[in-house]
Scaffold this motif. Sequence first.
Motif, short mmCIF file in Angstrom:
data_model
loop_
_atom_site.label_atom_id
_atom_site.label_comp_id
_atom_site.label_asym_id
_atom_site.label_seq_id
_atom_site.Cartn_x
_atom_site.Cartn_y
_atom_site.Cartn_z
N GLY A 124 100.20 62.71 -22.71
CA GLY A 124 98.88 61.44 -23.01
C GLY A 124 99.72 60.75 -23.09
N ILE A 125 101.31 60.84 -23.63
CA ILE A 125 101.94 59.18 -23.04
C ILE A 125 102.36 59.44 -21.19
N LEU A 126 102.44 60.47 -21.41
CA LEU A 126 102.82 60.66 -18.88
C LEU A 126 101.91 60.41 -18.60
N LYS A 127 100.57 60.68 -18.68
CA LYS A 127 99.49 61.32 -18.32
C LYS A 127 98.78 58.61 -18.31
N ILE A 174 99.67 53.78 -15.47
CA ILE A 174 100.07 52.62 -15.21
C ILE A 174 100.82 51.96 -14.00
N LYS A 175 101.58 52.85 -13.24
CA LYS A 175 102.26 52.97 -12.14
C LYS A 175 100.95 53.53 -10.78
N LYS A 229 104.86 48.03 0.94
CA LYS A 229 105.13 49.28 1.51
C LYS A 229 105.37 50.11 1.15
N ALA A 230 106.99 49.67 1.27
CA ALA A 230 107.78 50.24 0.79
C ALA A 230 107.81 50.63 -0.90
N GLN A 231 107.29 49.44 -1.61
CA GLN A 231 106.98 49.63 -2.66
C GLN A 231 106.15 50.70 -3.56
N ALA A 232 104.91 49.92 -2.41
CA ALA A 232 103.60 50.80 -3.30
C ALA A 232 103.59 52.40 -3.58
N GLU A 233 104.04 52.74 -1.91
CA GLU A 233 104.83 54.00 -2.07
C GLU A 233 105.12 54.74 -3.37
N LYS A 234 106.85 53.85 -3.23
CA LYS A 234 107.55 54.05 -4.55
C LYS A 234 106.84 54.28 -5.80
N GLU A 292 103.18 54.85 -6.51
CA GLU A 292 102.66 56.39 -5.46
C GLU A 292 103.37 57.59 -5.93
N GLU A 293 104.57 57.27 -5.50
CA GLU A 293 105.67 58.76 -5.67
C GLU A 293 106.14 59.22 -7.75
N GLU A 294 106.05 57.38 -7.98
CA GLU A 294 106.36 57.47 -9.90
C GLU A 294 104.71 58.76 -9.99
N ALA A 295 104.19 57.58 -10.01
CA ALA A 295 103.03 58.05 -10.73
C ALA A 295 102.69 59.80 -10.06
N LYS A 296 102.75 60.09 -9.37
CA LYS A 296 103.06 61.53 -8.77
C LYS A 296 103.45 62.35 -10.25
#
Length: 192
Positions: free
Chosen positions: A57-60, A65-66, A118-123, A125-129
């Motif tokens: 749950g915490i990780l989700k 948030i990311k 764009k680089a920040q947004a992609e980063k 998204e990777e953290e969220a994944k």
Amino acid sequence: MSGHGFHVHGPHDHELEHAAQHEPKGFAGQLAVITAVLATVGAFFSYMGGATQANAGILKNDAAIKKTEASNQWNYYQAKSSKQSLAELAVELAPAEEQKARYRDKVARYEKEKADIKAQAEKLEEEAKHFDEQSEAQLHMHHRWAQATTALQVSIALAAIALLTKRRWMEWATVGVGGVGVVLGALAWMHI
């Protein structure tokens, strides 16, 4: 009971003697120990199942948030794109060359800012994944711990039935299902 060596058995004494003669040796004691061990291991498994569920749950939540932060960055990127488009239009419409140069500088600045955003947004998204993947792994472990706990609970119920019916094969069923629970718990421990 009388004081001159004469002994009278009460109904309770007779039942104890009868049980001792007809009950398999140590049957109740063995089941008590087996049940205590199963309950102890089951309590540990239950705790681990709850802990992995909470972690999932915490990780989700961290993933959400990311994702929100990434969405904010993409919105910021879109705003910069709009400003860049307006600056490009201004280059075409500006009457003087000095104004055109100023708008070209803005276009170049917006292009650089967009690349950074764009680089920040992609980063993000990777953290969220990554958080989503970790959450799924924790949820898988939670299910494995829950399976192990359930098997141990069933084996404890079988132990109670074995004690009531005094069937030796039920004791073996208790041990067998308890063994399945321990194997499932070991698989959870090994993240399998």
